[in-house]
Design a protein around this motif. Structure first.
Motif, short mmCIF file in Angstrom:
data_model
loop_
_atom_site.label_atom_id
_atom_site.label_comp_id
_atom_site.label_asym_id
_atom_site.label_seq_id
_atom_site.Cartn_x
_atom_site.Cartn_y
_atom_site.Cartn_z
N PHE A 1 -12.18 10.96 -13.29
CA PHE A 1 -13.16 10.10 -12.63
C PHE A 1 -13.82 9.15 -13.64
CE2 PHE A 1 -12.92 14.02 -10.12
CZ PHE A 1 -12.51 13.50 -8.90
N ASP A 2 -12.96 8.36 -14.29
CA ASP A 2 -13.38 7.55 -15.42
C ASP A 2 -13.41 6.05 -15.14
OD1 ASP A 2 -10.68 7.46 -15.08
OD2 ASP A 2 -10.16 7.85 -17.17
N ASN A 3 -13.42 5.66 -13.87
CA ASN A 3 -13.56 4.25 -13.53
C ASN A 3 -14.21 4.12 -12.16
OD1 ASN A 3 -13.22 1.35 -13.54
ND2 ASN A 3 -11.50 1.67 -14.94
N ASP A 4 -14.60 2.90 -11.80
CA ASP A 4 -15.38 2.69 -10.57
C ASP A 4 -14.68 3.23 -9.33
OD1 ASP A 4 -17.41 1.53 -11.97
OD2 ASP A 4 -16.88 -0.54 -11.48
N ASP A 5 -13.37 2.92 -9.19
CA ASP A 5 -12.68 3.32 -7.95
C ASP A 5 -12.64 4.84 -7.80
OD1 ASP A 5 -10.95 3.60 -10.10
OD2 ASP A 5 -9.24 2.67 -9.11
N ALA A 6 -12.30 5.55 -8.88
CA ALA A 6 -12.27 7.02 -8.82
C ALA A 6 -13.66 7.58 -8.56
CB ALA A 6 -11.71 7.57 -10.13
N LYS A 7 -14.68 6.95 -9.12
CA LYS A 7 -16.05 7.41 -8.90
C LYS A 7 -16.49 7.20 -7.46
CE LYS A 7 -17.49 6.78 -13.71
NZ LYS A 7 -18.31 6.00 -14.64
N ALA B 1 -6.41 -5.50 -1.87
CA ALA B 1 -6.27 -4.63 -0.70
C ALA B 1 -5.89 -3.21 -1.09
CB ALA B 1 -5.22 -5.20 0.25
N ASN B 2 -5.29 -3.05 -2.25
CA ASN B 2 -4.86 -1.73 -2.74
C ASN B 2 -5.96 -0.98 -3.48
OD1 ASN B 2 -1.65 -1.22 -2.55
ND2 ASN B 2 -2.08 -3.41 -2.65
N LEU B 3 -7.05 -1.66 -3.82
CA LEU B 3 -8.09 -1.05 -4.65
C LEU B 3 -9.16 -0.36 -3.81
CD1 LEU B 3 -8.58 -3.94 -7.23
CD2 LEU B 3 -7.09 -1.94 -7.43
N ILE B 4 -9.79 0.62 -4.41
CA ILE B 4 -10.91 1.29 -3.75
C ILE B 4 -12.20 0.73 -4.35
CG2 ILE B 4 -11.89 3.51 -3.06
CD1 ILE B 4 -9.02 3.07 -2.14
N LEU B 5 -12.45 -0.51 -4.04
CA LEU B 5 -13.64 -1.22 -4.50
C LEU B 5 -14.22 -2.00 -3.33
CD1 LEU B 5 -12.30 -2.55 -7.94
CD2 LEU B 5 -13.86 -0.63 -7.60
N ILE C 1 0.83 -1.21 0.00
CA ILE C 1 0.00 0.00 0.00
C ILE C 1 0.87 1.26 0.00
CG2 ILE C 1 -1.58 1.37 1.45
CD1 ILE C 1 -2.83 -1.42 2.24
N PHE C 2 1.90 1.27 0.84
CA PHE C 2 2.77 2.44 0.92
C PHE C 2 3.74 2.50 -0.26
CE2 PHE C 2 1.48 2.11 5.41
CZ PHE C 2 1.09 3.42 5.62
N THR C 3 4.08 1.35 -0.82
CA THR C 3 5.02 1.32 -1.95
C THR C 3 4.34 1.71 -3.26
OG1 THR C 3 6.28 -0.45 -0.88
CG2 THR C 3 6.66 -0.10 -3.23
N LEU C 4 3.15 1.17 -3.50
CA LEU C 4 2.47 1.37 -4.77
C LEU C 4 1.64 2.65 -4.82
CD1 LEU C 4 1.34 -2.33 -5.34
CD2 LEU C 4 3.23 -1.15 -6.47
N GLY C 5 1.20 3.12 -3.65
CA GLY C 5 0.43 4.36 -3.61
C GLY C 5 -0.80 4.31 -4.49
N ASP C 6 -0.97 5.32 -5.33
CA ASP C 6 -2.14 5.39 -6.22
C ASP C 6 -1.87 4.77 -7.59
OD1 ASP C 6 -3.74 6.62 -4.35
OD2 ASP C 6 -3.21 8.66 -4.99
N SER C 7 -0.75 4.09 -7.74
CA SER C 7 -0.39 3.54 -9.05
C SER C 7 -1.35 2.45 -9.52
CB SER C 7 1.04 2.99 -9.03
OG SER C 7 1.14 1.88 -8.15
N LEU C 8 -2.09 1.84 -8.58
CA LEU C 8 -3.05 0.79 -8.95
C LEU C 8 -4.47 1.32 -9.12
CD1 LEU C 8 -1.88 -2.30 -6.84
CD2 LEU C 8 -1.35 -1.73 -9.21
N LEU C 9 -4.63 2.63 -9.06
CA LEU C 9 -5.96 3.18 -9.34
C LEU C 9 -6.37 2.83 -10.76
CD1 LEU C 9 -6.02 6.78 -7.80
CD2 LEU C 9 -7.55 4.89 -7.23
N LEU C 10 -7.58 2.34 -10.92
CA LEU C 10 -8.07 1.96 -12.24
C LEU C 10 -8.51 3.17 -13.04
CD1 LEU C 10 -10.22 -1.10 -11.10
CD2 LEU C 10 -7.88 -1.14 -11.96
N GLY C 11 -8.91 4.23 -12.34
CA GLY C 11 -9.35 5.45 -12.99
C GLY C 11 -8.49 6.63 -12.58
N SER C 12 -8.85 7.79 -13.06
CA SER C 12 -8.12 9.02 -12.77
C SER C 12 -8.91 9.88 -11.80
CB SER C 12 -7.89 9.80 -14.07
OG SER C 12 -7.50 11.12 -13.81
N LEU C 13 -8.21 10.49 -10.84
CA LEU C 13 -8.86 11.39 -9.90
C LEU C 13 -9.10 12.77 -10.50
CD1 LEU C 13 -7.12 10.47 -6.52
CD2 LEU C 13 -9.33 9.73 -7.39
N GLU C 14 -8.74 12.92 -11.75
CA GLU C 14 -9.05 14.16 -12.48
C GLU C 14 -10.25 13.95 -13.41
OE1 GLU C 14 -5.46 15.14 -14.48
OE2 GLU C 14 -4.42 15.80 -12.66
#
Length: 412
Positions: free
Chosen positions: A47-53, A148-152, A32-45
């Protein structure tokens, strides 16, 4: 002497289990601390995928007290509220950005607890050795670290499912009212994340019949569990009626997945093939998508009935199990998918070969089959089979342990 030997064996097993748990959670938190947001499926700018939404949904709930999804200005019934409320709670405590990190750490801890639940289920249905092998195999299943790294909601739902199964097994066996109340609570909370678990009581009914429950017992526990379910779900139902002026038990989001599921192999290159008009709002669009999906089935199902029957059984089942829920193709994907197929092979072998199955073992098989079937009408893929993988791994561990025991007997 044998009793002392068994006690020492149990101590060793629990020692190994603790080591597995600690190492697994340490690796998950480190990732979690190593990968950070690199495993986000979408963009926080964008908001184009489930996790970002979901992240945006939690931000909007905190800022404006609106449960939204696609459009932050509109309340939604497109999603169940569970994940948004949990995520917003972490953001309320730790801040909007640090709350995301805290939520991931929470998921890593929940993954460790799920491992322990897997051990308890395995020990009850099989034995401690099978349970330990399953925990070791599950800890090596890299999708568990990835999730564990995903926001789902997959990690939370998997935990709730394992907890519900564990409670169900003992509730049926002991006929405990307290356990049925607890089971009803977990079931209802599970529905706040994934409504696909709503028909789970059908499996309990089958178990009641096989376990020869009386009609009076069935009626009593049904009333109790249904009452608990209604109490927990009532705020969601009331909110939906106030906002949308209609009864919405779960979500109004099945239209698009249903429509997508009507395309064989999800090939939409030839177009929709039926009239479709986008609705004035999300709810109307959902209804139109359902109608378009039904039209497609009516037209093309009649033209190619055998092809559609195959697609809605074997085809979608293949897509359900065909790969691990691990979408990092460029990082160690080949060994991960090979390990996934090995697990499926041993699990299927065990389910088919071992005929002398206990009622609890049959119950686990029914759970796996239930979720396979419940997703068939919709767009089906490996993300939805992920919560079932610990149970599948348990069957694989059962097979591996059985073969190991037979080899030991041959040597002796």
């Amino acid at each position: 002497m044998n009793k002392l030997k068994d006690m020492n064996e149990e101590k060793r097993i629990y020692t190994y289990l603790i080591i597995i748990e600690i190492v697994f959670m340490a690796i998950a938190i480190f990732s979690i601390f190593t990968l950070g947001d690199s495993l986000l499926l979408g963009s926080l700018e964008k908001f184009d995928n489930d996790d970002a939404k979901y992240i945006r949904s939690a931000w909007n709930l905190l800022d404006n007290n609106i449960l939204s999804y696609e459009n932050i200005k509109e309340a939604t019934a497109y999603i169940m509220p569970g994940l948004t409320y949990i995520l917003s709670l972490f953001m309320f405590i730790f801040g909007k950005i640090n709350g995301i990190v805290a939520f991931r750490i929470f998921q890593a801890i929940l993954q460790g607890i799920s491992l322990y639940l897997l051990f308890l289920i395995g020990k009850k249905v099989f034995n401690s050795k099978v349970a330990l092998i399953a925990c070791f195999m599950d800890a090596l299943y890299i999708a568990e670290i990835y999730a564990a790294n995903l926001i789902l909601m997959e990690v939370i739902f998997k935990f709730l499912l394992l907890l519900l199964i564990y409670i169900s097994i003992y509730a049926i066996e002991k006929k405990s009212l307290k356990l049925y109340i607890l089971g009803g609570m977990v079931w209802a909370i599970g529905c706040l994340f994934r409504p696909t678990i709503a028909a789970y009581p059908l499996l309990i009914l089958i178990m009641w019949i096989k376990d020869k429950y009386s009609f009076g017992e069935m009626f009593k526990y049904t009333i109790v569990v249904t009452s608990i379910f209604c109490i927990i779900m009532a705020p969601w139902w009331i909110r939906n009626y106030k906002v949308f002026d209609r009864v919405i038990l779960f979500t109004k989001s099945s239209g698009n997945p249903f429509l997508q599921g009507t395309f064989i192999n999800y090939d939409q290159s030839k177009g929709l093939g039926v009239p479709y008009i986008k609705g004035k709002d999300v709810l109307e669009s959902n209804e139109n998508e359902m109608k378009a999906g039904l039209q497609r089935l009516k037209i093309y199902g009649k033209k190619e009935p055998l092809k559609y029957i195959a697609w809605y059984t074997l085809g979608k089942t293949f897509y359900f199990w065909r790969a691990p829920f691990y979408w990092v193709i460029n990082i160690s994907y080949i060994p991960v998918i090979i390990y996934h197929f090995i697990i499926l092979f041993y699990a299927l072998y065990g389910m088919i070969k071992y005929k002398d199955k206990s009622l609890n073992l049959k119950f686990l098989i029914m759970v796996v089959i239930y979720f396979n079937i419940i997703y068939l009408p919709y767009y089906t893929f490996e993300r939805y089979s992920y919560p079932l993988m610990p149970l599948v791994i348990l069957f694989a561990a059962y097979t591996i342990n059985d073969k190991r025991c037979k080899r030991i007997e041959l040597i002796k």
